[in-house]
Design a protein around this motif. Structure first.
Motif, PDB file in Angstrom:
ATOM      1  N   VAL A 114       0.736  -1.106  -0.015  1.00 51.01           N
ATOM      2  CA  VAL A 114      -0.164  -0.148   0.108  1.00 51.01           C
ATOM      3  C   VAL A 114       0.736   1.405   0.216  1.00 51.01           C
ATOM      4  O   VAL A 114       1.625   1.397   0.848  1.00 51.01           O
ATOM      5  N   ARG A 115       0.983   1.851  -1.285  1.00 56.41           N
ATOM      6  CA  ARG A 115       1.845   2.930  -1.564  1.00 56.41           C
ATOM      7  C   ARG A 115       1.155   4.295  -0.681  1.00 56.41           C
ATOM      8  O   ARG A 115      -0.515   4.320   0.284  1.00 56.41           O
ATOM      9  N   GLY A 116       2.665   4.674   0.471  1.00 55.06           N
ATOM     10  CA  GLY A 116       1.880   5.290   1.451  1.00 55.06           C
ATOM     11  C   GLY A 116       3.228   6.536   1.315  1.00 55.06           C
ATOM     12  O   GLY A 116       3.753   7.025  -0.156  1.00 55.06           O
ATOM     13  N   ALA A 117       2.427   8.455   1.077  1.00 57.16           N
ATOM     14  CA  ALA A 117       3.463   9.361   1.313  1.00 57.16           C
ATOM     15  C   ALA A 117       3.299  10.615   2.093  1.00 57.16           C
ATOM     16  O   ALA A 117       2.019  10.594   2.701  1.00 57.16           O
ATOM     17  N   LEU A 118       4.026  11.276   2.505  1.00 56.52           N
ATOM     18  CA  LEU A 118       4.055  12.292   3.781  1.00 56.52           C
ATOM     19  C   LEU A 118       5.193  13.646   2.459  1.00 56.52           C
ATOM     20  O   LEU A 118       6.139  13.775   2.650  1.00 56.52           O
ATOM     21  N   LEU A 119       4.633  14.636   2.824  1.00 54.35           N
ATOM     22  CA  LEU A 119       4.752  15.529   2.534  1.00 54.35           C
ATOM     23  C   LEU A 119       5.722  16.282   4.447  1.00 54.35           C
ATOM     24  O   LEU A 119       5.205  16.354   5.140  1.00 54.35           O
ATOM     25  N   ARG A 120       6.731  17.594   3.573  1.00 52.05           N
ATOM     26  CA  ARG A 120       7.704  17.843   4.973  1.00 52.05           C
ATOM     27  C   ARG A 120       7.698  19.190   4.966  1.00 52.05           C
ATOM     28  O   ARG A 120       8.186  19.479   3.857  1.00 52.05           O
ATOM     29  N   ALA A 121       7.347  19.762   5.565  1.00 52.69           N
ATOM     30  CA  ALA A 121       7.050  21.678   6.070  1.00 52.69           C
ATOM     31  C   ALA A 121       8.237  22.285   6.748  1.00 52.69           C
ATOM     32  O   ALA A 121       8.294  21.229   8.061  1.00 52.69           O
ATOM     33  N   VAL A 122       8.965  22.611   6.457  1.00 51.92           N
ATOM     34  CA  VAL A 122       9.210  23.186   7.536  1.00 51.92           C
ATOM     35  C   VAL A 122       8.675  24.377   8.868  1.00 51.92           C
ATOM     36  O   VAL A 122       7.582  24.957   8.638  1.00 51.92           O
ATOM     37  N   ASN A 123       9.114  24.203  10.255  1.00 53.67           N
ATOM     38  CA  ASN A 123       7.978  23.987  11.078  1.00 53.67           C
ATOM     39  C   ASN A 123       9.516  24.683  11.665  1.00 53.67           C
ATOM     40  O   ASN A 123       9.466  24.499  13.277  1.00 53.67           O
ATOM     41  N   GLU A 164      -0.435  -0.104  -4.890  1.00 47.70           N
ATOM     42  CA  GLU A 164       0.874   0.966  -6.208  1.00 47.70           C
ATOM     43  C   GLU A 164       1.916   0.681  -5.954  1.00 47.70           C
ATOM     44  O   GLU A 164       2.468   0.526  -4.593  1.00 47.70           O
ATOM     45  N   THR A 165       2.694   0.290  -6.417  1.00 49.72           N
ATOM     46  CA  THR A 165       4.186  -0.210  -6.480  1.00 49.72           C
ATOM     47  C   THR A 165       5.024   0.707  -6.781  1.00 49.72           C
ATOM     48  O   THR A 165       6.382   0.728  -6.264  1.00 49.72           O
ATOM     49  N   GLN A 166       4.535   1.915  -7.523  1.00 48.36           N
ATOM     50  CA  GLN A 166       5.578   2.392  -7.927  1.00 48.36           C
ATOM     51  C   GLN A 166       6.130   4.110  -7.483  1.00 48.36           C
ATOM     52  O   GLN A 166       5.294   4.285  -6.750  1.00 48.36           O
ATOM     53  N   LEU A 167       7.357   4.084  -7.143  1.00 47.13           N
ATOM     54  CA  LEU A 167       7.570   5.669  -6.301  1.00 47.13           C
ATOM     55  C   LEU A 167       7.994   6.517  -6.885  1.00 47.13           C
ATOM     56  O   LEU A 167       9.308   6.947  -7.286  1.00 47.13           O
TER      57      LEU A 167
END
Length: 292
Positions: free
Chosen positions: A129-138, A186-189
């Motif tokens: 199971v494909r996942g994603a995270l956005l990384r913001a300046v904090n 979904e297996t493609q990164l």
């Protein structure tokens, strides 16, 4: 330990599963639990998101910087004397047991291969199971620094419409992660910050916390993505229950109980289940070694 705040679209007294969870948490979380819709205003959340936030609760919870934690664990096992080898193995492990034991002078094999267990354990229940995270300046330069984790859980509305999860989690290096998506099989990164699914992550988080509209992504590492190792049945932590010929492969030779211990299928709860799964895995390996 950071404050974890959960916003709800139903009053707690009308949501028995959530009320039951809170009753269980009250006995174990440090500092107790704070309840009340006033938490929405306290953190500048949008009270009108998802048809209106009706309640909230918060408590202290462990926050793990997973990248740092993985490097720490790797260094820990090396310091304990582990020797690391890199090698690709394909196909079911069972007929390869004896060759692997001979090559590495091992007494047991632990299969902790995540989505690779579909191949190594011939397990059709393994599901990437494909996942994603956005990384913001904090760091407080673009919006007031966020110090607590906040979430609105995924839910299916009365009209049948599904609302995906929206969460923000502060890390230890002035980074705020925003998530997430779940894309079975979904297996493609190949996602980018401009991918539609990733843009929707940001939209959901901005709807929850309008201050994030001013957020700037980390220029060096804006997007993290990977494959969650789900299993359609349940997490598998057990010893292989079949046996293989002592010489490996087929034939009618003497047979030996398998010395493979499986530990995979943790899905999106790897850190939550890691401690218990690891203890059980170690217990099974000890059992194998004692039999030897």
């Amino acid at each position: 330990m950071k404050m974890f705040t959960s916003f709800l679209t139903r009053p707690i007294e009308e949501d028995e599963p959530t009320a039951h969870k809170i009753r269980q948490l009250e006995a174990v979380v440090p500092g107790g639990i704070r309840l009340g819709v006033d938490l929405v205003q306290k953190y500048g959340a949008n009270a009108n998101v998802r048809g209106g936030l009706k309640d909230a609760y918060e408590h202290l919870a462990p926050i793990i910087d997973t990248d740092t934690a993985m490097m720490y664990l790797l260094s820990l096992v090396v310091k304990k004397g582990a020797t690391l080898h890199k090698r690709e193995i394909h196909g079911d492990l069972r007929p390869q047991e004896q060759e692997l034991f001979a090559t590495y002078k091992a007494n047991a094999i632990v299969n902790a291969s995540g989505v690779g267990a579909a191949d190594l354990a011939s397990d059709g229940d393994v599901l990437p199971v494909r996942g994603a995270l956005l990384r913001a300046v904090n760091d407080g330069s673009c919006f007031p620094k966020i110090d607590n984790a906040m979430i609105v859980s995924a839910e299916t509305r009365a009209d049948g419409r599904h609302e995906s999860m929206a969460f923000v989690v502060p890390r230890t290096d002035d980074i705020l992660v925003m998530g997430s998506i779940e894309q079975p099989r979904e297996t493609q990164l190949d996602l980018t910050p401009d991918s539609e699914a990733v843009r929707k992550i940001r939209e959901r988080c901005e709807q929850l916390l309008p201050a994030l509209r001013e957020a700037k992504l980390d220029p060096a590492y804006p997007l993290a993505q990977g494959l969650r190792p789900y299993r359609t049945t349940r997490l598998r932590v057990e010893r292989e229950n079949s046996s293989v010929p002592l010489g490996g492969g087929g034939g009618d030779g003497d047979r030996s109980a398998s010395c493979i211990v499986h530990c995979y299928g943790h899905g999106g709860g790897g850190w939550s289940t890691a401690f218990g799964a690891s203890r059980e895995c170690a217990r099974l390996v000890d059992q194998v070694i004692k039999e030897k």
